[in-house]
Design an enzyme around this catalytic site. Structure first.
Site, PDB file in Angstrom:
ATOM      1  N   HIS A 268       0.845  -1.233   0.081  1.00  0.00           N
ATOM      2  CA  HIS A 268       0.062  -0.135  -0.130  1.00  0.00           C
ATOM      3  C   HIS A 268       0.975   1.363   0.036  1.00  0.00           C
ATOM      4  O   HIS A 268       1.221   1.828  -1.178  1.00  0.00           O
ATOM      5  CB  HIS A 268      -0.702  -0.006   1.285  1.00  0.00           C
ATOM      6  CG  HIS A 268      -1.876   1.021   1.148  1.00  0.00           C
ATOM      7  ND1 HIS A 268      -2.178   1.951   0.215  1.00  0.00           N
ATOM      8  CD2 HIS A 268      -2.716   1.127   2.218  1.00  0.00           C
ATOM      9  CE1 HIS A 268      -3.318   2.394   0.470  1.00  0.00           C
ATOM     10  NE2 HIS A 268      -3.910   2.326   1.753  1.00  0.00           N
ATOM     11  N   HIS A 307      -1.516  -0.617 -11.630  1.00  0.00           N
ATOM     12  CA  HIS A 307      -2.324  -0.121 -10.517  1.00  0.00           C
ATOM     13  C   HIS A 307      -3.558  -1.121 -10.621  1.00  0.00           C
ATOM     14  O   HIS A 307      -4.035  -1.457 -11.674  1.00  0.00           O
ATOM     15  CB  HIS A 307      -2.696   1.265 -10.690  1.00  0.00           C
ATOM     16  CG  HIS A 307      -3.228   1.845  -9.236  1.00  0.00           C
ATOM     17  ND1 HIS A 307      -4.574   1.513  -9.359  1.00  0.00           N
ATOM     18  CD2 HIS A 307      -2.598   2.467  -8.379  1.00  0.00           C
ATOM     19  CE1 HIS A 307      -4.770   2.459  -7.962  1.00  0.00           C
ATOM     20  NE2 HIS A 307      -3.583   2.813  -7.668  1.00  0.00           N
ATOM     21  N   ASP A 363       3.701   6.388  -7.179  1.00  0.00           N
ATOM     22  CA  ASP A 363       5.080   5.978  -6.223  1.00  0.00           C
ATOM     23  C   ASP A 363       5.964   6.166  -7.200  1.00  0.00           C
ATOM     24  O   ASP A 363       7.338   6.192  -6.667  1.00  0.00           O
ATOM     25  CB  ASP A 363       4.723   4.638  -5.612  1.00  0.00           C
ATOM     26  CG  ASP A 363       3.858   4.757  -4.559  1.00  0.00           C
ATOM     27  OD1 ASP A 363       3.915   5.530  -3.787  1.00  0.00           O
ATOM     28  OD2 ASP A 363       2.745   3.838  -4.563  1.00  0.00           O
TER      29      ASP A 363
HETATM   30  N1  CMC Z   1       5.750  -4.847 -13.393  1.00  0.00           N
HETATM   31  C1  CMC Z   1       5.800  -5.927 -14.642  1.00  0.00           C
HETATM   32  N2  CMC Z   1       4.599  -6.410 -14.510  1.00  0.00           N
HETATM   33  C2  CMC Z   1       3.445  -6.127 -13.782  1.00  0.00           C
HETATM   34  C3  CMC Z   1       3.581  -5.035 -13.114  1.00  0.00           C
HETATM   35  C4  CMC Z   1       4.659  -4.514 -12.686  1.00  0.00           C
HETATM   36  N3  CMC Z   1       4.963  -3.450 -11.952  1.00  0.00           N
HETATM   37  N4  CMC Z   1       2.245  -5.065 -12.573  1.00  0.00           N
HETATM   38  C5  CMC Z   1       1.521  -5.941 -13.358  1.00  0.00           C
HETATM   39  N5  CMC Z   1       2.364  -6.308 -13.988  1.00  0.00           N
HETATM   40  C6  CMC Z   1       1.602  -7.758 -14.886  1.00  0.00           C
HETATM   41  C7  CMC Z   1       1.410  -8.832 -14.065  1.00  0.00           C
HETATM   42  O1  CMC Z   1       2.382  -9.604 -14.030  1.00  0.00           O
HETATM   43  C8  CMC Z   1       0.071  -9.549 -15.180  1.00  0.00           C
HETATM   44  O2  CMC Z   1       0.754 -10.025 -16.145  1.00  0.00           O
HETATM   45  P1  CMC Z   1       0.342 -11.455 -16.756  1.00  0.00           P
HETATM   46  O3  CMC Z   1      -1.146 -11.037 -17.188  1.00  0.00           O
HETATM   47  O4  CMC Z   1       1.174 -11.820 -17.865  1.00  0.00           O
HETATM   48  O5  CMC Z   1       0.141 -12.404 -15.479  1.00  0.00           O
HETATM   49  C9  CMC Z   1      -0.498  -8.247 -15.170  1.00  0.00           C
HETATM   50  O6  CMC Z   1       0.546  -7.223 -15.508  1.00  0.00           O
HETATM   51  C10 CMC Z   1      -1.726  -7.861 -14.495  1.00  0.00           C
HETATM   52  O7  CMC Z   1      -1.072  -7.603 -13.385  1.00  0.00           O
HETATM   53  P2  CMC Z   1      -1.570  -7.854 -11.889  1.00  0.00           P
HETATM   54  O8  CMC Z   1      -0.821  -8.195 -10.861  1.00  0.00           O
HETATM   55  O9  CMC Z   1      -2.951  -8.637 -12.228  1.00  0.00           O
HETATM   56  O10 CMC Z   1      -2.614  -6.325 -11.459  1.00  0.00           O
HETATM   57  P3  CMC Z   1      -3.313  -6.034 -10.099  1.00  0.00           P
HETATM   58  O11 CMC Z   1      -4.249  -5.146 -10.450  1.00  0.00           O
HETATM   59  O12 CMC Z   1      -3.327  -7.390  -9.234  1.00  0.00           O
HETATM   60  O13 CMC Z   1      -1.681  -5.363  -9.400  1.00  0.00           O
HETATM   61  C11 CMC Z   1      -0.348  -3.775  -8.564  1.00  0.00           C
HETATM   62  C12 CMC Z   1      -1.814  -4.128  -9.197  1.00  0.00           C
HETATM   63  C13 CMC Z   1      -0.165  -2.161  -8.276  1.00  0.00           C
HETATM   64  C14 CMC Z   1      -0.102  -4.592  -6.996  1.00  0.00           C
HETATM   65  C15 CMC Z   1       0.802  -4.257  -9.475  1.00  0.00           C
HETATM   66  O14 CMC Z   1       0.780  -3.608 -10.765  1.00  0.00           O
HETATM   67  C16 CMC Z   1       2.323  -4.285  -8.933  1.00  0.00           C
HETATM   68  O15 CMC Z   1       2.694  -4.840  -8.169  1.00  0.00           O
HETATM   69  N6  CMC Z   1       3.023  -2.851  -9.248  1.00  0.00           N
HETATM   70  C17 CMC Z   1       4.269  -2.720  -8.541  1.00  0.00           C
HETATM   71  C18 CMC Z   1       4.140  -2.351  -7.280  1.00  0.00           C
HETATM   72  C19 CMC Z   1       3.563  -0.808  -7.041  1.00  0.00           C
HETATM   73  O16 CMC Z   1       4.208   0.047  -7.868  1.00  0.00           O
HETATM   74  N7  CMC Z   1       2.423  -0.586  -6.245  1.00  0.00           N
HETATM   75  C20 CMC Z   1       1.929   0.977  -6.104  1.00  0.00           C
HETATM   76  C21 CMC Z   1       0.543   0.945  -6.496  1.00  0.00           C
HETATM   77  S1  CMC Z   1      -0.058   2.628  -6.356  1.00  0.00           S
HETATM   78  C22 CMC Z   1       0.020   2.848  -4.635  1.00  0.00           C
HETATM   79  C23 CMC Z   1      -1.056   2.868  -4.090  1.00  0.00           C
HETATM   80  O17 CMC Z   1      -2.482   3.030  -4.428  1.00  0.00           O
HETATM   81  O18 CMC Z   1      -1.128   2.540  -2.637  1.00  0.00           O
END
Ligand code: CMC
Length: 428
Positions: A268, A307, A363
């Site tokens: 988060h 995101h 971020d």
């Molecule tokens: N780098 C590489 N690949 C990614 C990333 C990333 N940062 N984020 C998502 N993907 C890929 C993921 O592997 C998946 O690929 P595939 O379909 O081939 O399996 C696809 O994109 C969909 O991702 P997801 O994990 O299903 O997406 P989610 O909505 O569950 O996750 C997230 C969102 C923010 C947790 C994730 O994008 C992530 O871990 N980002 C890096 C951490 C980050 O920057 N977090 C800050 C969020 S903003 C602050 C806040 O609101 O608190």
């Protein structure tokens, strides 16, 4: 056509018409769907609330596909550009409208009247170990405030409620700055109420001895904008925690402490720190292509990208990116900026990121600014919690005044054993 959803239960052949309002059905309407009369009725199973709206809210709007964020109907870009102070935006979030001049003056006076903390709070903070994490100190101290203001439990008394809101917004920067000073072994600096909300915070953080600390207007402005951008983000994990704890009608200090604890988690409020650690690890430009290759092969994630809600450029990231240039002109460029820009350039062109709609989030650049301002990484979540307190309080107030809300008490799908026979310990 009526606004209903027709559902046929193939177990019984019965058909149900369920009302649709705001593109939503009420989960409790599913309870009429049952096989036998004495069944509990159907529920919806939704781990992590992926498709559940537990509240109706009028505070913050997000359209993740279009990259839109609005507080009380005002686009975030306009607020960041036009608003002269964080307290003006905090007023908007809490009250629903932008303040008139006299309202802003009164609000400012009320908040500033509460920036000081009881000396025993200071003593309490002095009791932490020299290496205590500032966010742990922040959370515990906010929680301790409830013991100083027992009237805070009168949450249905509008005057008492107003006062705790003023106190919390007034005191969070003081407690945050004391936590920082403690970690540095420096004497705590008391609030200066002639300064702006952001200016006073910078003064409490960085003033040394009796000499006057000169606040650079660019840094003060940057912090004000960062506060505005982080003030609310609808039903995120910490806000949901605030609402959930608040729904038991506990005092708001206990709820804010719980919300801040949720914010502390790396999934988060901790991602900006992860971005900096990642940039540190990459180290040099020549490693960027191999990092992108590793990301595409699923060996690592590009921190600060992607995101859950935004499938477009995070509108906050756009504002922060512009802000970074102004800050670096004063502080000197953060050496990691070029790496970040190169990662972004490649990612925005690359099929892997384009297909998955992965864009920089809030971020990606904020940590670079904080670091350039001389703020250590473990303090980043505390910096996030200061402005988010206004958002948490707006949601808390909306929640407890909403006649449809009750104590948050979800159901479960029980898959464990039932009616087991007790066995003596020597026979198990
Ligand atoms: N780098 C590489 N690949 C990614 C990333 C990333 N940062 N984020 C998502 N993907 C890929 C993921 O592997 C998946 O690929 P595939 O379909 O081939 O399996 C696809 O994109 C969909 O991702 P997801 O994990 O299903 O997406 P989610 O909505 O569950 O996750 C997230 C969102 C923010 C947790 C994730 O994008 C992530 O871990 N980002 C890096 C951490 C980050 O920057 N977090 C800050 C969020 S903003 C602050 C806040 O609101 O608190």
């Amino acid at each position: 056509m009526p606004d209903t959803l027709s559902v046929t239960d193939n177990r019984t052949g019965k058909k149900y018409d369920i009302a649709i309002e705001n593109d939503t059905i009420r989960a409790s309407d599913l309870r009429q769907i049952r096989v036998k009369d004495d069944d509990f009725g159907m529920m919806s199973y939704d781990p992590a609330f992926m498709n559940t709206a537990p509240v109706k809210s009028r505070i913050t709007f997000i359209d993740g596909d279009k990259g839109i964020l609005e507080y009380r109907g005002y686009p975030i870009e306009r607020l960041a550009e036009k608003s002269t102070s964080f307290l003006e935006v905090a007023y908007l979030l809490i009250h629903g409208d932008l303040p008139k001049e006299n309202q802003l003056e009164e609000w400012r006076t009320n908040v500033k009247m509460h920036t000081f903390v009881h000396e025993n709070i200071k003593k309490l903070m002095e009791g932490f170990r020299y290496d205590a994490h500032p966010m742990g100190m922040f959370i515990s101290t906010i929680s301790a405030l409830s013991t100083f203001y027992p009237e805070a439990k009168e949450i249905m008394d509008p005057d008492a409620r107003r006062k705790q809101i003023h106190r919390l917004i007034g005191k969070v920067p003081t407690i945050a700055a004391f936590a920082y000073r403690h970690s540095k072994g420096l004497p705590y600096v008391y609030p200066s109420n002639d300064l702006t909300y952001a200016g006073n915070f910078l003064n409490m953080m960085f003033k040394i001895g009796d000499s006057k600390y000169t606040i650079h207007p660019t840094l003060e402005h940057a912090l004000t904008v960062l506060y505005i951008l982080h003030a609310d983000h609808e039903q995120n994990c910490s806000t949901n925690t605030m609402r959930s704890i608040g729904s038991s009608y506990v005092d708001p200090y206990s709820s804010v402490a719980g919300a801040a604890a949720a914010l502390w988690g790396p999934l988060h409020g901790g991602a900006n720190e992860a971005v900096l650690r990642m940039l540190d690890e990459i180290g040099s430009m020549d490693r960027v292509p191999s990092v992108i290759k590793d990301v595409k092969e699923g060996k690592m994630k590009l921190m600060g990208f992607g995101h859950r809600v935004y499938k477009n450029y995070d509108p906050r990231a756009r504002v922060i990116k512009k802000l970074a240039d102004d800050v670096f002109e004063v502080t000197g460029k953060n050496k990691k900026l070029d790496l970040a820009l190169e990662l972004e350039r490649i990612a925005l062109e690359d099929d892997y990121f384009v297909k998955r709609k992965l864009y920089p989030n809030v971020d990606f650049y904020s940590g670079l600014i904080y670091e350039a301002m001389g703020i250590p990484m473990d303090f980043f979540p505390v910096l996030f919690a200061i402005p988010r307190t206004a958002g948490w309080l707006a949601h808390w107030q909306e929640h407890i005044l909403d006649p449809e809300q009750k104590i948050a008490r979800p159901r479960q799908v029980y898959l464990g054993q039932r009616g087991r026979t007790w066995i003596q310990i020597d026979k198990r």
